[in-house]
Design an enzyme around this catalytic site. Structure first.
Site, PDB file in Angstrom:
ATOM      1  N   ASP A 224       2.596   1.036  -0.177  1.00  0.00           N
ATOM      2  CA  ASP A 224       3.195   1.560  -1.149  1.00  0.00           C
ATOM      3  C   ASP A 224       3.698   2.949  -0.892  1.00  0.00           C
ATOM      4  OD1 ASP A 224       3.626   2.339  -4.191  1.00  0.00           O
ATOM      5  OD2 ASP A 224       2.926   0.520  -4.577  1.00  0.00           O
ATOM      6  N   HIS A 247       6.662   3.310   0.955  1.00  0.00           N
ATOM      7  CA  HIS A 247       7.637   3.575  -0.163  1.00  0.00           C
ATOM      8  C   HIS A 247       7.927   5.264  -0.139  1.00  0.00           C
ATOM      9  CE1 HIS A 247       6.526  -0.292  -2.623  1.00  0.00           C
ATOM     10  NE2 HIS A 247       7.052  -0.551  -1.305  1.00  0.00           N
TER      11      HIS A 247
END
Ligand SMILES: *[C@@H]1O[C@H](CO)[C@@H](O)[C@H](O)[C@H]1NC(C)=O
Ligand SMILES: *[C@@H]1O[C@H](CO)[C@@H](O)[C@H](O)[C@H]1NC(C)=O
Ligand SMILES: *[C@@H]1O[C@H](CO)[C@@H](O)[C@H](O)[C@H]1NC(C)=O
Length: 404
Positions: A224, A247
């Site tokens: 993430d 991310h």
């Protein structure tokens, strides 16, 4: 609150044998967890021993150190290490701390190792916090379900001041690796964070409701966000951080909950972002009741290597298949004074710059300067897309051409 019941209760009979603190390698007395009953077999729950060592150290003035020796692994159930303490606390982890598998031992605990209300803390030692996330990731419903139960963060600094985490590794957290909340004067330096690219919500460092926080010279590979900056964060610096996979570096998500505080003054500088879905991103939910604001952001000297959305403002965020009616409305979050400078490298998609602001509150005071983002296939150019950008300034090299 569930978090209360989560704290391991320990009544220490003060008359029990006093465990003498030896002078150690550091500046102050050493409280070696093995002297308090910790067992380095990776199977015996050593959390009581850790708490006892912490409490003794916490009652000691000067510079006491809780020491976790090298060469063993210690199973730790969720633990709240509370202050205030009399001195400047050092937690020297040379060995491996192992979280319990799954979620069974967490019973309402939102953290695994939680430092709370401490002024003056150093976490160091070269060791590893192993969150054993693989045993819990299949139980995480958050990527799909809105009102999901959040899994535990590995290391939390809650209402902590003057704290440094340096020279340790956080491995495979169940949820976030490190959360900084309600804290001030925090340095996270030279920390390695690692989880697989497909592990859900394993953000590297999440900062919210905190000021004067620096994340420097860290390597973050997760499933993430590399670093996420949430509501109420101000005066945050992220520098010398390498991200990927994951991310990317993200401000947000913002505008989801009522009463969120503003995000002010963030500097992201000298970072390398590789193989991630986003590079530098600001994301705000659609809808939202209170108009929080994001301002004073600088993203500078950043190298992108095959990043899907190198520069992105996304005020249309709603990750669920069906968004609620309130989420059909434009975002109420106001974005202003955001500078993107000297951002170079390779985009994995053609839209290398996407500034998708809110119809209800267009972005103001954006700057694009010295942007050079090429598509990974030669001969195909990159593009930028703007929506609801109310002016801004551009300068220097601009590849793709600016849409401001
Ligand atoms: C802590 O105790 C262990 C086991 O007794 C020992 O091997 C280690 O050297 C001690 N570490 C420190 C820093 O005192
Ligand atoms: C932080 O702690 C260190 C070590 O005790 C101390 O020297 C320093 O003055 C403290 N800084 C602040 C701002 O409290
Ligand atoms: C930039 O970050 C790298 C580590 O990623 C570090 O080695 C270098 O010294 C940093 N440069 C500056 C100017 O801070």
């Amino acid at each position: 609150m569930a978090s209360r019941s989560c704290a391991l209760l320990l009544v220490l009979a003060m008359a029990t044998t006093w465990l003498a603190a030896d002078a150690g390698a550091g500046a102050g007395p050493v409280f070696n967890v093995t002297d308090f009953g910790a067992v380095a077999d990776g199977k015996t729950d050593s959390s009581r021993a850790f708490l006892r060592a912490w409490m003794r150290a916490c009652a000691t003035p000067g510079r006491p150190a809780v020491v976790v020796p090298r060469g063993g692994s210690y199973l730790l159930h969720p633990l709240v290490l509370r202050g205030p303490c009399r001195g400047y606390m050092e937690v020297r982890v040379a060995g491996v701390l192992r979280a319990p598998p799954g979620l069974g031992a967490f019973r309402g605990c939102r953290e695994w190792v939680h430092f709370s209300g401490v002024d003056g803390l150093l976490v160091t030692g070269g060791g590893t916090f192993d969150g054993r996330g693989a045993t819990a990731w299949p139980l995480n419903e958050c990527p799909k379900k809105r009102d999901c139960k959040l899994l535990p963060t590995s290391i939390k600094l809650g209402r902590v001041t003057n704290a440094t985490i340096t020279g340790v590794t956080s491995l495979d957290s169940k949820f976030f690796h490190v959360t900084v909340a309600g804290s001030h004067g925090v340095r996270i330096h030279g920390v390695t964070i690692r989880a697989p690219r497909d592990s859900p919500n394993t953000d590297g460092v999440h900062i919210q409701g905190s000021s004067d926080v620096r994340v420097t010279d860290c390597a973050v590979a997760t499933g993430d966000d590399c670093v996420s900056v949430g509501p109420g964060a101000s005066d945050v610096v992220v520098s010398g951080v390498t991200c990927g996979p994951g991310h990317g570096i993200s401000v947000g998500s913002l505008g989801r909950y009522p009463g969120e505080e503003d995000v002010r003054r963030l500097r992201v500088v000298n970072c390398t972002i590789a193989g991630t879905s986003n590079g530098v991103r600001i994301k705000t939910w659609r809808g939202g009741s209170r108009p929080t604001s994001v301002s004073g952001l600088v993203f500078e000297d950043i190298v992108m290597r095959k990043v899907r959305n190198p520069i992105i403002i996304d005020q249309e965020y709603c990750p669920y298949a069906s968004c609620r009616e309130s989420e059909q409305r434009p975002s109420a979050v106001r974005i202003s004074d955001v500078k993107f400078r000297n951002i170079r490298g390779v985009s994995a998609t053609q839209v290398a710059v996407k500034l998708s602001c809110s119809e209800a509150s267009p972005c103001r005071g954006l700057e694009l300067r010295d942007i050079d983002l090429r598509y990974f296939k030669r001969g195909v150019s990159t593009q930028s897309q703007c929506a609801h950008v109310a002016g801004g300034v551009v300068g220097g090299t601009l590849v793709p051409p600016s849409c401001i």
